[in-house]
Design an enzyme around this catalytic site. Structure first.
Site, PDB file in Angstrom:
ATOM      1  N   ASN A 115       0.559  -1.102  -0.023  1.00 50.78           N
ATOM      2  CA  ASN A 115      -0.271   0.159   0.095  1.00 50.78           C
ATOM      3  C   ASN A 115       0.830   1.385   0.013  1.00 50.78           C
ATOM      4  O   ASN A 115       1.742   1.200   0.763  1.00 50.78           O
ATOM      5  CB  ASN A 115      -1.300  -0.353   1.214  1.00 50.78           C
ATOM      6  CG  ASN A 115      -0.677  -0.281   2.562  1.00 50.78           C
ATOM      7  OD1 ASN A 115       0.711  -0.797   2.760  1.00 50.78           O
ATOM      8  ND2 ASN A 115      -1.155   0.364   3.297  1.00 50.78           N
ATOM      9  N   GLU A 174       0.553   4.968   0.489  1.00 50.20           N
ATOM     10  CA  GLU A 174      -1.013   6.260   1.271  1.00 50.20           C
ATOM     11  C   GLU A 174      -0.355   7.190   0.790  1.00 50.20           C
ATOM     12  O   GLU A 174       1.337   8.067   0.248  1.00 50.20           O
ATOM     13  CB  GLU A 174      -1.053   6.048   2.718  1.00 50.20           C
ATOM     14  CG  GLU A 174      -1.128   4.777   3.164  1.00 50.20           C
ATOM     15  CD  GLU A 174      -1.691   4.671   4.724  1.00 50.20           C
ATOM     16  OE1 GLU A 174      -1.003   5.386   5.425  1.00 50.20           O
ATOM     17  OE2 GLU A 174      -2.285   3.846   5.044  1.00 50.20           O
ATOM     18  N   CYS A 184      -3.770   0.559  -2.236  1.00 52.74           N
ATOM     19  CA  CYS A 184      -3.770  -0.448  -1.870  1.00 52.74           C
ATOM     20  C   CYS A 184      -2.697  -1.615  -1.953  1.00 52.74           C
ATOM     21  O   CYS A 184      -2.364  -1.190  -3.775  1.00 52.74           O
ATOM     22  CB  CYS A 184      -4.827  -1.437  -1.378  1.00 52.74           C
ATOM     23  SG  CYS A 184      -6.494  -0.557  -0.732  1.00 52.74           S
ATOM     24  N   GLU A 212      -2.881  -4.918  -3.434  1.00 48.69           N
ATOM     25  CA  GLU A 212      -3.392  -5.406  -4.019  1.00 48.69           C
ATOM     26  C   GLU A 212      -3.778  -4.803  -5.722  1.00 48.69           C
ATOM     27  O   GLU A 212      -2.915  -5.171  -6.536  1.00 48.69           O
ATOM     28  CB  GLU A 212      -5.357  -6.306  -3.839  1.00 48.69           C
ATOM     29  CG  GLU A 212      -4.924  -6.994  -2.553  1.00 48.69           C
ATOM     30  CD  GLU A 212      -4.752  -5.844  -1.387  1.00 48.69           C
ATOM     31  OE1 GLU A 212      -5.111  -5.286  -1.605  1.00 48.69           O
ATOM     32  OE2 GLU A 212      -6.321  -6.791  -0.530  1.00 48.69           O
ATOM     33  N   CYS A 258     -10.132  -5.056   0.238  1.00 45.76           N
ATOM     34  CA  CYS A 258     -11.321  -4.519   0.488  1.00 45.76           C
ATOM     35  C   CYS A 258     -12.130  -4.504  -0.862  1.00 45.76           C
ATOM     36  O   CYS A 258     -11.953  -5.204  -1.903  1.00 45.76           O
ATOM     37  CB  CYS A 258     -11.086  -2.806   0.186  1.00 45.76           C
ATOM     38  SG  CYS A 258     -10.409  -2.437  -1.390  1.00 45.76           S
ATOM     39  N   CYS A 304     -10.705  -3.498  -4.296  1.00 46.52           N
ATOM     40  CA  CYS A 304      -9.738  -4.249  -4.292  1.00 46.52           C
ATOM     41  C   CYS A 304     -10.329  -5.645  -5.130  1.00 46.52           C
ATOM     42  O   CYS A 304      -9.564  -7.041  -5.778  1.00 46.52           O
ATOM     43  CB  CYS A 304      -8.980  -4.747  -2.638  1.00 46.52           C
ATOM     44  SG  CYS A 304      -7.828  -2.904  -3.511  1.00 46.52           S
TER      45      CYS A 304
HETATM   46  N1  THU Z   1      -5.127  -2.394   2.374  1.00 45.33           N
HETATM   47  C1  THU Z   1      -4.565  -2.859   1.585  1.00 45.33           C
HETATM   48  O1  THU Z   1      -4.047  -2.125   1.186  1.00 45.33           O
HETATM   49  N2  THU Z   1      -5.234  -4.122   1.367  1.00 45.33           N
HETATM   50  C2  THU Z   1      -6.286  -4.366   2.018  1.00 45.33           C
HETATM   51  O2  THU Z   1      -6.882  -5.579   1.512  1.00 45.33           O
HETATM   52  C3  THU Z   1      -6.679  -3.685   2.747  1.00 45.33           C
HETATM   53  C4  THU Z   1      -6.311  -2.120   2.905  1.00 45.33           C
HETATM   54  C5  THU Z   1      -4.373  -0.716   2.598  1.00 45.33           C
HETATM   55  C6  THU Z   1      -5.125   0.896   2.255  1.00 45.33           C
HETATM   56  C7  THU Z   1      -4.926   1.599   3.674  1.00 45.33           C
HETATM   57  O3  THU Z   1      -3.610   2.363   3.014  1.00 45.33           O
HETATM   58  C8  THU Z   1      -4.885   0.421   4.614  1.00 45.33           C
HETATM   59  O4  THU Z   1      -4.250  -0.370   4.030  1.00 45.33           O
HETATM   60  C9  THU Z   1      -5.934   1.156   6.209  1.00 45.33           C
HETATM   61  O5  THU Z   1      -6.764   0.709   5.749  1.00 45.33           O
END
Ligand code: THU
Length: 129
Positions: free
Chosen positions: A38, A40, A49, A51, A82, A85
């Site tokens: 991920n 941000e 994310c 994925e 999520c 994804c």
């Molecule tokens: N996140 C992912 O990268 N993948 C997931 O399957 C769940 C959430 C990340 C997004 C964000 O940067 C952090 O986790 C919190 O939501």
């Protein structure tokens, strides 16, 4: 293997806002493994994310299908992708593709793409003929 690849890339996640690092690794039918973490952003909705990162890496490398995917995070229970994804994974994976959800302390849960996204929207839903 996917667990090692996802664990390693998770360390490189950029998650200063949530402090929740996620790693994803997928294998394409070619055998190649593609990874993502991920990333941000201070404008929170612009974050991506793990994925999505792995899928972008797959496409950039010239592969177009997911044969297996694994996601890992430091989560009390195996981390579920999520909703967005799930749809992104479904774009490139058959319904029976294995999705392994992991925690950094060794818990895991195996699901299929169909389990994750029942009633998936597909191109067939746009077919009027
Ligand atoms: N996140 C992912 O990268 N993948 C997931 O399957 C769940 C959430 C990340 C997004 C964000 O940067 C952090 O986790 C919190 O939501």
């Amino acid at each position: 293997m996917l667990l090692q690849a996802a664990t390693a890339v998770r360390e490189r996640a950029y998650a200063p806002y949530s402090r929740f690092k996620v790693g994803a690794a997928l294998r394409s039918p070619s055998g190649a493994v593609h990874v993502g973490c991920n990333v941000e952003n201070v404008a929170y909705p612009e974050g991506t994310c793990a994925e999505a990162g792995a899928i972008a890496a797959m496409i950039a490398a010239g592969d177009t299908a997911i044969a297996e995917i694994l996601v890992i995070a430091d989560s009390p229970e195996p981390v579920p992708p999520c909703g967005g994804c799930r749809q992104k994974i479904a774009e490139f994976a058959a319904q029976d593709v294995r999705v392994t959800l992991c925690t950094t302390d060794g818990k895991s849960k195996v699901m299929s793409v169909a389990d994750l996204l029942p009633g998936v929207f597909t191109a067939a839903h746009m077919d009027r003929t």
